[in-house]
Write a protein that holds these residues in place. Structure first.
Motif, mmCIF file in Angstrom:
data_model
loop_
_atom_site.group_PDB
_atom_site.id
_atom_site.type_symbol
_atom_site.label_atom_id
_atom_site.label_comp_id
_atom_site.label_asym_id
_atom_site.label_seq_id
_atom_site.Cartn_x
_atom_site.Cartn_y
_atom_site.Cartn_z
ATOM 1 N N GLY A 12 0.793 -1.226 0.000
ATOM 2 C CA GLY A 12 0.000 0.000 0.000
ATOM 3 C C GLY A 12 0.819 1.266 0.000
ATOM 4 O O GLY A 12 0.322 2.337 0.315
ATOM 5 N N LEU A 13 2.077 1.166 -0.357
ATOM 6 C CA LEU A 13 2.970 2.325 -0.365
ATOM 7 C C LEU A 13 3.100 2.840 -1.788
ATOM 8 O O LEU A 13 3.991 2.447 -2.537
ATOM 9 C CB LEU A 13 4.335 1.932 0.209
ATOM 10 C CG LEU A 13 5.290 3.057 0.545
ATOM 11 C CD1 LEU A 13 4.668 4.004 1.550
ATOM 12 C CD2 LEU A 13 6.578 2.501 1.109
ATOM 13 N N ARG A 20 -1.483 15.471 -4.209
ATOM 14 C CA ARG A 20 -0.026 15.666 -4.238
ATOM 15 C C ARG A 20 0.308 17.143 -4.076
ATOM 16 O O ARG A 20 -0.421 18.005 -4.534
ATOM 17 C CB ARG A 20 0.547 15.215 -5.584
ATOM 18 C CG ARG A 20 0.488 13.750 -5.831
ATOM 19 C CD ARG A 20 1.125 13.456 -7.160
ATOM 20 N NE ARG A 20 1.153 12.032 -7.420
ATOM 21 C CZ ARG A 20 1.732 11.502 -8.474
ATOM 22 N NH1 ARG A 20 2.314 12.264 -9.367
ATOM 23 N NH2 ARG A 20 1.725 10.202 -8.636
ATOM 24 N N VAL A 21 1.436 17.418 -3.441
ATOM 25 C CA VAL A 21 1.960 18.775 -3.419
ATOM 26 C C VAL A 21 3.156 18.861 -4.353
ATOM 27 O O VAL A 21 3.223 19.726 -5.208
ATOM 28 C CB VAL A 21 2.347 19.211 -1.988
ATOM 29 C CG1 VAL A 21 3.082 20.527 -2.006
ATOM 30 C CG2 VAL A 21 1.106 19.332 -1.123
ATOM 31 N N GLY A 28 1.668 9.708 0.165
ATOM 32 C CA GLY A 28 1.679 8.249 0.114
ATOM 33 C C GLY A 28 2.111 7.624 1.426
ATOM 34 O O GLY A 28 1.533 6.629 1.871
ATOM 35 N N LEU A 29 3.118 8.214 2.067
ATOM 36 C CA LEU A 29 3.558 7.712 3.368
ATOM 37 C C LEU A 29 2.462 7.896 4.413
ATOM 38 O O LEU A 29 2.213 7.006 5.226
ATOM 39 C CB LEU A 29 4.838 8.430 3.813
ATOM 40 C CG LEU A 29 6.111 8.082 3.047
ATOM 41 C CD1 LEU A 29 7.239 9.032 3.449
ATOM 42 C CD2 LEU A 29 6.513 6.647 3.284
ATOM 43 N N GLU A 69 0.201 5.694 -8.025
ATOM 44 C CA GLU A 69 -1.075 4.993 -7.932
ATOM 45 C C GLU A 69 -1.687 4.872 -9.333
ATOM 46 O O GLU A 69 -1.668 5.833 -10.093
ATOM 47 C CB GLU A 69 -2.003 5.794 -7.022
ATOM 48 C CG GLU A 69 -3.352 5.193 -6.799
ATOM 49 C CD GLU A 69 -4.169 6.056 -5.854
ATOM 50 O OE1 GLU A 69 -4.666 5.503 -4.873
ATOM 51 O OE2 GLU A 69 -4.289 7.261 -6.093
ATOM 52 N N PRO A 70 -2.213 3.702 -9.675
ATOM 53 C CA PRO A 70 -2.840 3.563 -10.988
ATOM 54 C C PRO A 70 -4.031 4.518 -11.116
ATOM 55 O O PRO A 70 -4.834 4.645 -10.191
ATOM 56 C CB PRO A 70 -3.306 2.112 -11.039
ATOM 57 C CG PRO A 70 -2.734 1.436 -9.860
ATOM 58 C CD PRO A 70 -2.254 2.475 -8.906
ATOM 59 N N VAL A 71 -4.120 5.174 -12.241
ATOM 60 C CA VAL A 71 -5.193 6.125 -12.490
ATOM 61 C C VAL A 71 -6.300 5.424 -13.258
ATOM 62 O O VAL A 71 -6.050 4.781 -14.274
ATOM 63 C CB VAL A 71 -4.675 7.338 -13.293
ATOM 64 C CG1 VAL A 71 -5.801 8.301 -13.584
ATOM 65 C CG2 VAL A 71 -3.554 8.025 -12.550
#
Length: 85
Positions: A12-13, A20-21, A28-29, A69-71
Motif C-alpha cells: 500500500g505504499l 499531491r503537493v 503516500g507515506l 497509484e494507478p489512475v
C-alpha cells in the motif's frame, strides 16, 4: 526494479494521484501509515531536519522508488451520458 514496485504496491505504499503537493511521497507515506497528508509532511520535514543533508537524498530517492497509484479513466461516453441527464 519491477519487484520493488510490486512489493511497495502490495504493502500500500504508492504515490496517490490526488492530493499531491510535489511528488506525492509524503501523501503516500501518510496514507500508508493512516495519517492525514499534512501531519505526515510536517513529520517528514521534522525528521529530515534532525539529519542534516538528508533532504537532498531521501525525498528524490523515495520519489523514484515509490510507484504512482494507478489512475482509473472514465470513458468519455459515460461522462457525457451522466451530465446530460
Amino acid at each position: 526494479m519491477e519487484t520493488v514496485y510490486q512489493s511497495m504496491r502490495q504493502q500500500g505504499l504508492v504515490r496517490p494521484a490526488q492530493g499531491r503537493v510535489l511528488g506525492g511521497v509524503c501523501a503516500g507515506l501518510g496514507r500508508r501509515f493512516g495519517i492525514d497528508p499534512w501531519p505526515a509532511r510536517l513529520l517528514f520535514i521534522l525528521i529530515l531536519l534532525l539529519i542534516p543533508g538528508s533532504q537532498i537524498l531521501v525525498y528524490p530517492i523515495l520519489w523514484i522508488i515509490m510507484p504512482a497509484e494507478p489512475v482509473t479513466v472514465t470513458p468519455p461516453s459515460t461522462v457525457w451520458a451522466s451530465t446530460t441527464d
